[in-house]
Design a protein around this motif. Sequence first.
Motif, mmCIF file in Angstrom:
data_model
loop_
_atom_site.group_PDB
_atom_site.id
_atom_site.type_symbol
_atom_site.label_atom_id
_atom_site.label_comp_id
_atom_site.label_asym_id
_atom_site.label_seq_id
_atom_site.Cartn_x
_atom_site.Cartn_y
_atom_site.Cartn_z
ATOM 1 N N ARG A 126 0.808 -1.211 0.000
ATOM 2 C CA ARG A 126 0.000 0.000 0.000
ATOM 3 C C ARG A 126 0.849 1.274 0.000
ATOM 4 O O ARG A 126 0.425 2.312 -0.508
ATOM 5 C CB ARG A 126 -0.924 -0.003 1.225
ATOM 6 C CG ARG A 126 -2.010 1.047 1.176
ATOM 7 C CD ARG A 126 -2.880 0.998 2.405
ATOM 8 N NE ARG A 126 -3.978 1.927 2.341
ATOM 9 C CZ ARG A 126 -4.761 2.223 3.358
ATOM 10 N NH1 ARG A 126 -4.551 1.636 4.530
ATOM 11 N NH2 ARG A 126 -5.734 3.095 3.233
ATOM 12 N N ASP A 127 2.058 1.193 0.544
ATOM 13 C CA ASP A 127 2.922 2.365 0.671
ATOM 14 C C ASP A 127 3.100 3.097 -0.649
ATOM 15 O O ASP A 127 3.201 4.321 -0.689
ATOM 16 C CB ASP A 127 4.305 1.961 1.195
ATOM 17 C CG ASP A 127 4.246 1.442 2.623
ATOM 18 O OD1 ASP A 127 3.139 1.348 3.170
ATOM 19 O OD2 ASP A 127 5.314 1.138 3.180
ATOM 20 N N TYR A 128 3.158 2.345 -1.747
ATOM 21 C CA TYR A 128 3.384 2.937 -3.067
ATOM 22 C C TYR A 128 2.142 2.872 -3.951
ATOM 23 O O TYR A 128 2.240 3.019 -5.170
ATOM 24 C CB TYR A 128 4.553 2.240 -3.764
ATOM 25 C CG TYR A 128 5.872 2.384 -3.031
ATOM 26 C CD1 TYR A 128 6.550 3.595 -3.025
ATOM 27 C CD2 TYR A 128 6.416 1.307 -2.332
ATOM 28 C CE1 TYR A 128 7.758 3.727 -2.348
ATOM 29 C CE2 TYR A 128 7.623 1.436 -1.652
ATOM 30 C CZ TYR A 128 8.287 2.644 -1.665
ATOM 31 O OH TYR A 128 9.476 2.775 -0.984
ATOM 32 N N ASP A 161 7.243 0.371 -12.170
ATOM 33 C CA ASP A 161 7.178 -0.935 -12.836
ATOM 34 C C ASP A 161 6.827 -2.091 -11.913
ATOM 35 O O ASP A 161 7.486 -3.131 -11.920
ATOM 36 C CB ASP A 161 8.505 -1.231 -13.541
ATOM 37 C CG ASP A 161 8.361 -2.317 -14.609
ATOM 38 O OD1 ASP A 161 7.221 -2.562 -15.059
ATOM 39 O OD2 ASP A 161 9.371 -2.925 -14.980
ATOM 40 N N ASP A 162 5.751 -1.962 -11.130
ATOM 41 C CA ASP A 162 5.325 -3.138 -10.373
ATOM 42 C C ASP A 162 4.711 -4.193 -11.279
ATOM 43 O O ASP A 162 4.494 -5.329 -10.869
ATOM 44 C CB ASP A 162 4.372 -2.766 -9.224
ATOM 45 C CG ASP A 162 3.174 -1.959 -9.667
ATOM 46 O OD1 ASP A 162 3.242 -1.313 -10.728
ATOM 47 O OD2 ASP A 162 2.160 -1.950 -8.942
ATOM 48 N N ASP A 184 10.498 1.816 -5.457
ATOM 49 C CA ASP A 184 10.469 0.699 -4.508
ATOM 50 C C ASP A 184 11.757 -0.111 -4.614
ATOM 51 O O ASP A 184 12.011 -0.769 -5.632
ATOM 52 C CB ASP A 184 9.239 -0.172 -4.810
ATOM 53 C CG ASP A 184 9.037 -1.284 -3.792
ATOM 54 O OD1 ASP A 184 9.948 -1.543 -2.980
ATOM 55 O OD2 ASP A 184 7.961 -1.901 -3.819
ATOM 56 N N GLU A 185 12.569 -0.082 -3.561
ATOM 57 C CA GLU A 185 13.847 -0.788 -3.588
ATOM 58 C C GLU A 185 13.678 -2.292 -3.791
ATOM 59 O O GLU A 185 14.552 -2.962 -4.350
ATOM 60 C CB GLU A 185 14.622 -0.521 -2.291
ATOM 61 C CG GLU A 185 15.171 0.897 -2.173
ATOM 62 C CD GLU A 185 16.238 1.201 -3.210
ATOM 63 O OE1 GLU A 185 16.903 0.254 -3.691
ATOM 64 O OE2 GLU A 185 16.404 2.393 -3.561
ATOM 65 N N ASP A 341 -0.368 16.899 -2.193
ATOM 66 C CA ASP A 341 -1.157 15.670 -2.164
ATOM 67 C C ASP A 341 -1.884 15.577 -3.495
ATOM 68 O O ASP A 341 -2.895 16.247 -3.715
ATOM 69 C CB ASP A 341 -2.165 15.694 -1.009
ATOM 70 C CG ASP A 341 -3.045 14.435 -0.996
ATOM 71 O OD1 ASP A 341 -2.725 13.486 -1.741
ATOM 72 O OD2 ASP A 341 -4.046 14.424 -0.259
ATOM 73 N N ILE A 342 -1.375 14.758 -4.401
ATOM 74 C CA ILE A 342 -1.941 14.676 -5.747
ATOM 75 C C ILE A 342 -2.672 13.362 -5.983
ATOM 76 O O ILE A 342 -3.118 13.089 -7.101
ATOM 77 C CB ILE A 342 -0.837 14.857 -6.827
ATOM 78 C CG1 ILE A 342 0.221 13.749 -6.710
ATOM 79 C CG2 ILE A 342 -0.192 16.233 -6.705
ATOM 80 C CD1 ILE A 342 1.268 13.779 -7.804
ATOM 81 N N TYR A 343 -2.826 12.546 -4.940
ATOM 82 C CA TYR A 343 -3.312 11.185 -5.136
ATOM 83 C C TYR A 343 -4.798 10.967 -4.854
ATOM 84 O O TYR A 343 -5.323 9.911 -5.184
ATOM 85 C CB TYR A 343 -2.509 10.224 -4.250
ATOM 86 C CG TYR A 343 -1.052 10.133 -4.645
ATOM 87 C CD1 TYR A 343 -0.668 9.471 -5.803
ATOM 88 C CD2 TYR A 343 -0.061 10.709 -3.852
ATOM 89 C CE1 TYR A 343 0.673 9.378 -6.154
ATOM 90 C CE2 TYR A 343 1.286 10.626 -4.204
ATOM 91 C CZ TYR A 343 1.645 9.961 -5.369
ATOM 92 O OH TYR A 343 2.949 9.883 -5.723
ATOM 93 N N ASN A 344 -5.489 11.917 -4.253
ATOM 94 C CA ASN A 344 -6.841 11.655 -3.792
ATOM 95 C C ASN A 344 -7.862 12.625 -4.397
ATOM 96 O O ASN A 344 -7.595 13.820 -4.534
ATOM 97 C CB ASN A 344 -6.913 11.778 -2.262
ATOM 98 C CG ASN A 344 -5.942 10.842 -1.577
ATOM 99 O OD1 ASN A 344 -5.985 9.645 -1.794
ATOM 100 N ND2 ASN A 344 -5.052 11.407 -0.769
#
Length: 351
Positions: A126-128, A161-162, A184-185, A341-344
Amino acid sequence: MDKDALARDVANVTKIPWNGRNVERVLSSLLLTGDFWNVVSLSCEPLPAVAALLKLMAEEGMVAFSEYGIKLTQKGRDFIEKEGVSPWHLHTCPRCEGRTVVIDDELKDAFDRFLRIQIDRPEAIRDYDQGYVTPETTFARIALADSRGDLRGKNIIVLGDDDLVGIALGLTGLARRVVVLELDERLINFEREISSKYGLSIDVMTHDLRKPLPQEMLGNFDVFFCDPPETVEAFDAFVGRGIMALKGEGGSGYFGITHAESSFHKWRALEMKLLQRGLVITDIIHDFNVYMNWEYVQEMLAWELAPVKQAPIQNWYKSAMVRVEMVERLEMPNEDLTDRDIYNDAESSTI
């Protein structure tokens, strides 16, 4: 009470623009399934609006909720008949599943290797805001790009690239250059290990897409792949990074847009952004991208909104594949967005 009145009530509750046609799509879906997640998927409507409609219908005695799902009452069936609504009639090609492309013999060996490799991929977290597609979807993207002349001998950049598009591209060996930008490492290490193990020509770089695109990435690619967040601002920013990476006119990009988190009003706003950035839409393929169910589904806003607390069984979250092509090079701001905050927005549900 009619479907237009229901639409007005939903719009008042959710602040999502809605009309009677939107309600009709949900009603059509209810005639086929009582699974909330499938209703959202079939109706092609934003999840928060679907949830609000179902709760209003329950208050009117038109549906009932139970541990088994959503059931239309006789009052609900009478209402649907009165409104002249019929169930969906799906005529999807069983071979390509509506994607218009297949993973044929030329790509089969690379796809088989990809199937084995992706088993050990890092899980979505969820973090990403992660949620990856099925392996068949990832390779269908490769097939689509190849069929549009956007693969062989091209310089390709993957922005986040998940879905492991970079590995899939590398396995085909058809692109001239593949660069992956990822934050994401876990994914960075996984792709680097696979690249080394299988001798793939992939450059995997650590980069937060909220930050300006590195200078060396600007104007150096023929094609970009991206799976952007779907607020208008986030979409413009993340797809914008892809646009800035293109060499110029004739460059192309691939990304998904859902219905579950984007109403047609938002689609219009997103399409206008593309036109304003010098792009034309060449392809929109419905439900091309099929996502695996999230391990963290019960932590999402979607779970809170769902009127029936049943975990999804089928892969319900889908997006249309959009291909764009640059017809005019226009200046774009390469700005830092980490302080916003651009995600919601009102239509978000997978956060």
